[in-house]
Design a protein around this motif. Structure first.
Motif, PDB file in Angstrom:
ATOM      1  N   ASP A 108      -5.241   8.993 -53.941  1.00 19.36           N
ATOM      2  CA  ASP A 108      -4.804   7.702 -53.408  1.00 19.36           C
ATOM      3  C   ASP A 108      -6.040   6.829 -53.188  1.00 19.36           C
ATOM      4  OD1 ASP A 108      -3.859   5.500 -52.017  1.00 19.36           O
ATOM      5  OD2 ASP A 108      -2.569   6.672 -50.696  1.00 19.36           O
ATOM      6  N   SER A 109      -6.270   5.926 -54.093  1.00 24.25           N
ATOM      7  CA  SER A 109      -7.479   5.095 -54.035  1.00 24.25           C
ATOM      8  C   SER A 109      -7.418   4.030 -52.944  1.00 24.25           C
ATOM      9  CB  SER A 109      -7.734   4.433 -55.388  1.00 24.25           C
ATOM     10  OG  SER A 109      -6.661   3.567 -55.714  1.00 24.25           O
ATOM     11  N   SER A 110      -6.292   3.874 -52.297  1.00 23.24           N
ATOM     12  CA  SER A 110      -6.184   2.857 -51.251  1.00 23.24           C
ATOM     13  C   SER A 110      -6.701   3.354 -49.903  1.00 23.24           C
ATOM     14  CB  SER A 110      -4.732   2.394 -51.099  1.00 23.24           C
ATOM     15  OG  SER A 110      -3.936   3.424 -50.527  1.00 23.24           O
ATOM     16  N   ILE A 111      -6.957   4.635 -49.788  1.00 24.92           N
ATOM     17  CA  ILE A 111      -7.423   5.197 -48.521  1.00 24.92           C
ATOM     18  C   ILE A 111      -8.949   5.237 -48.508  1.00 24.92           C
ATOM     19  CG2 ILE A 111      -7.439   7.254 -47.053  1.00 24.92           C
ATOM     20  CD1 ILE A 111      -4.671   7.912 -48.194  1.00 24.92           C
ATOM     21  N   THR A 112      -9.528   4.700 -47.462  1.00 24.93           N
ATOM     22  CA  THR A 112     -10.971   4.719 -47.299  1.00 24.93           C
ATOM     23  C   THR A 112     -11.402   6.117 -46.864  1.00 24.93           C
ATOM     24  OG1 THR A 112     -10.978   2.405 -46.664  1.00 24.93           O
ATOM     25  CG2 THR A 112     -12.910   3.692 -46.067  1.00 24.93           C
ATOM     26  N   GLU A 141     -14.939  -2.459 -43.159  1.00 22.02           N
ATOM     27  CA  GLU A 141     -14.449  -1.830 -44.393  1.00 22.02           C
ATOM     28  C   GLU A 141     -13.633  -0.576 -44.117  1.00 22.02           C
ATOM     29  OE1 GLU A 141     -17.410  -1.341 -47.470  1.00 22.02           O
ATOM     30  OE2 GLU A 141     -18.608  -2.909 -46.497  1.00 22.02           O
ATOM     31  N   THR A 144      -9.875  10.241 -53.965  1.00 20.94           N
ATOM     32  CA  THR A 144      -9.684   8.905 -54.514  1.00 20.94           C
ATOM     33  C   THR A 144      -8.656   8.922 -55.636  1.00 20.94           C
ATOM     34  OG1 THR A 144     -11.906   8.231 -53.893  1.00 20.94           O
ATOM     35  CG2 THR A 144     -10.847   6.955 -55.624  1.00 20.94           C
TER      36      THR A 144
END
Length: 82
Positions: free
Chosen positions: A64-68, A81, A61
Motif C-alpha cells: 500500500d503505497s499510500s501509507i507513510t 509528511e 510500499t
C-alpha cells in the motif's frame, strides 16, 4: 472473501517480507561483509540493517503505497509528511 481471509492473506504477505529481510541479514553476516557506521545520533548502524530496512520498506510500499513508513533507518521525515 470475508475479513478474516483478507487479514490472513495480509499477514502471510507481511511475514514473508520479514523472512526476506532476515535472510538478507543472515547472508550479509555469514559472508562476513558487514560494515558498521555511526549515525548522526552516535548510534551504530550496519549495512545489514540498511539492507533489511530497504526490503521491508519496499515490500510494505508494494502492499500500500499510500501509507507513510516511519523507520529508524530512514532519513528524518518532516512532521508534516508523516
Amino acid at each position: 472473501m470475508n475479513q478474516y481471509g483478507e487479514y490472513s492473506a495480509l499477514l502471510k504477505y507481511v511475514i514473508e517480507i520479514g523472512k526476506n529481510a532476515a535472510k538478507e541479514i543472515i547472508k550479509i553476516y555469514d559472508n562476513g561483509k558487514y560494515q558498521i557506521d555511526i549515525k548522526t545520533d552516535d548510534s551504530p548502524v550496519t549495512n545489514a540493517d540498511l539492507a533489511s530496512n530497504e526490503i521491508i520498506c519496499d515490500g510494505l510500499t508494494k502492499l500500500d503505497s499510500s501509507i507513510t513508513i516511519i523507520s529508524e533507518e530512514n532519513m528524518f521525515m518532516a512532521y508534516e509528511e508523516r
